[in-house]
Design a protein around this motif. Structure first.
Motif, short mmCIF file in Angstrom:
data_model
loop_
_atom_site.label_atom_id
_atom_site.label_comp_id
_atom_site.label_asym_id
_atom_site.label_seq_id
_atom_site.Cartn_x
_atom_site.Cartn_y
_atom_site.Cartn_z
N ASN A 246 10.48 4.58 9.25
CA ASN A 246 11.44 4.35 10.33
C ASN A 246 11.02 3.13 11.14
O ASN A 246 9.84 2.94 11.43
CB ASN A 246 11.51 5.58 11.25
N THR A 247 11.97 2.33 11.53
CA THR A 247 11.65 1.11 12.28
C THR A 247 11.03 1.40 13.64
O THR A 247 10.28 0.58 14.16
CB THR A 247 12.91 0.26 12.50
N HIS A 248 11.33 2.56 14.22
CA HIS A 248 10.85 2.83 15.58
C HIS A 248 9.37 3.22 15.61
O HIS A 248 8.73 3.19 16.66
CB HIS A 248 11.67 3.94 16.24
N ALA A 249 8.81 3.58 14.47
CA ALA A 249 7.43 4.09 14.45
C ALA A 249 6.41 3.07 13.99
O ALA A 249 5.39 2.86 14.64
CB ALA A 249 7.37 5.33 13.56
N ALA A 266 3.59 1.60 -4.49
CA ALA A 266 4.52 0.97 -3.54
C ALA A 266 3.81 -0.08 -2.68
O ALA A 266 4.39 -1.11 -2.34
CB ALA A 266 5.15 2.04 -2.65
N VAL A 267 2.55 0.21 -2.34
CA VAL A 267 1.77 -0.73 -1.53
C VAL A 267 1.34 -1.91 -2.38
O VAL A 267 1.47 -3.08 -2.00
CB VAL A 267 0.56 -0.02 -0.90
N LYS A 268 0.81 -1.63 -3.57
CA LYS A 268 0.33 -2.70 -4.45
C LYS A 268 1.47 -3.64 -4.87
O LYS A 268 1.26 -4.85 -5.02
CB LYS A 268 -0.34 -2.09 -5.69
N ASP A 269 2.68 -3.06 -5.05
CA ASP A 269 3.82 -3.87 -5.50
C ASP A 269 4.65 -4.42 -4.33
O ASP A 269 5.73 -4.98 -4.54
CB ASP A 269 4.72 -3.02 -6.40
N ASN A 270 4.13 -4.22 -3.11
CA ASN A 270 4.82 -4.71 -1.91
C ASN A 270 6.24 -4.13 -1.79
O ASN A 270 7.20 -4.84 -1.49
CB ASN A 270 4.88 -6.25 -1.92
N LYS A 271 6.33 -2.83 -2.00
CA LYS A 271 7.62 -2.15 -1.91
C LYS A 271 7.64 -1.11 -0.80
O LYS A 271 8.05 0.04 -0.99
CB LYS A 271 7.98 -1.52 -3.26
N VAL A 272 7.16 -1.53 0.35
CA VAL A 272 7.20 -0.70 1.56
C VAL A 272 8.25 -1.31 2.48
O VAL A 272 8.18 -2.50 2.81
CB VAL A 272 5.84 -0.66 2.27
N TYR A 273 9.21 -0.49 2.91
CA TYR A 273 10.33 -1.00 3.71
C TYR A 273 10.58 -0.13 4.94
O TYR A 273 10.27 1.06 4.94
CB TYR A 273 11.60 -1.05 2.87
N ALA A 274 11.18 -0.74 5.96
CA ALA A 274 11.53 -0.02 7.18
C ALA A 274 13.05 0.01 7.33
O ALA A 274 13.73 -1.00 7.11
CB ALA A 274 10.91 -0.69 8.40
#
Length: 305
Positions: A246-249, A266-274
């Motif tokens: 969530n963008t607020h956290a 997800a972290v290694k492939d840069n696939k973390v999104y808000a």
């Protein structure tokens, strides 16, 4: 040439009178058709109306968004402290919190109808009913249920046409997504609801429905609770393709810098999104925006990113 203005002056009152009569007649017919009509809300409760409400209170942010979306700005007289969208909601009288609305203030406002969510607000429903307040419950765990709620709100308030316009747009946008996902591989997704303790959304949650419709697999769907604690061990074992927060956290960088998270795909492939929490947790018209954002995140090859 000089007689024309006089003739118009003579005819104008007749035209206005006729128009007023037609409008009054239509209004009377609508009220007569409505009188005694019964509707069923999402809790299966029966609401019988003799007239459309002129004074409305909303006790849930998602419902407030629905009511404004179908053009009830003038009728809405009160909202909760957390109702912050659209901007007009900020100008309405505050009726207390989501879990603990001010019943005295609500009753004093003499509303014709109070819209409320289920779940934690069920005790409030009973108290308002005891005070002879007309209560309508709108709750949803899926996009389809949100659409049904919008149409029901329109029927209850005389805004059927406006409601159908909103829901037609929602259906079109949802179909635009689902029609492009046939026979497409579904990536695994983890949505972080809270970080301490780590929490996610189970199979009965609204978030789960959004992930599925967007063409993903919710790794937390093995639990039927809407929101529950999710162990780090389970997260590492499931190793999701995408990690959504969530963008607020937090920011994606916060997740990528957490101890132990560096091994996640997800972290290694840069696939973390808000994603804006209000778009995926509030069961109102903007859920379609949330759906589109998730679809773009997990299927960039189709929808872009």
């Amino acid at each position: 040439m000089k007689k024309k203005p006089i003739a118009l002056l003579l005819i104008l009152p007749l035209v206005l009178t006729l128009a007023l009569g037609l409008a009054t007649g239509c209004s009377t017919q609508n009220e007569q058709a409505l009188k005694g009509k019964t509707f069923t809300d999402t809790m299966g409760r029966q609401i019988t109306l003799d007239a459309y409400p002129q004074k409305i209170i909303s006790l849930a942010p998602a419902i407030t968004e629905i009511l404004f979306a179908i053009g009830l700005d003038q009728e809405i007289i009160g909202v909760t402290d957390y109702c912050d969208y659209p901007e007009q909601a900020l100008t309405k009288e505050k009726m207390g919190g989501f879990k603990n609305p001010n019943l005295e203030t609500i009753v004093a406002a003499e509303p014709d109808m109070v819209f409320i969510a289920a779940g934690v607000q069920e005790d409030v429903i009973k108290k308002l009913e005891e005070l002879k307040v007309t209560v309508v419950v709108l709750d949803a765990d899926t996009i389809d249920q949100v659409i049904s709620n919008i149409e029901l709100a329109g029927s209850l308030t005389g805004k059927e046409a406006e409601a159908k316009k909103v829901t037609a747009d929602m259906r079109t946008r949802m179909t635009n997504i689902t029609s492009k996902l046939k026979d497409i591989a579904k990536p695994t997704v983890f949505v972080e609801i809270w970080d301490d303790p780590l929490m996610s959304a189970g199979s009965t949650s609204f978030v789960n429905n959004l992930i599925e419709v967007a063409g993903g697999v919710n790794i937390a769907a093995g639990n039927t609770e809407k929101f529950y604690n999710y162990s780090m061990e389970s997260l590492l074992q499931a190793d999701p393709d995408y990690y959504i927060i969530n963008t607020h956290a937090h920011t994606p960088a916060d997740i990528q810098n957490r101890t132990g998270y560096e091994v996640l795909s997800a972290v290694k492939d840069n696939k973390v999104y808000a994603v804006d929490d209000n778009l995926i947790s509030r069961s109102g018209p903007r859920v379609i925006d949330g759906l589109e954002q998730i679809a773009k995140i997990i299927h960039p090859e189709i929808f872009g990113n």
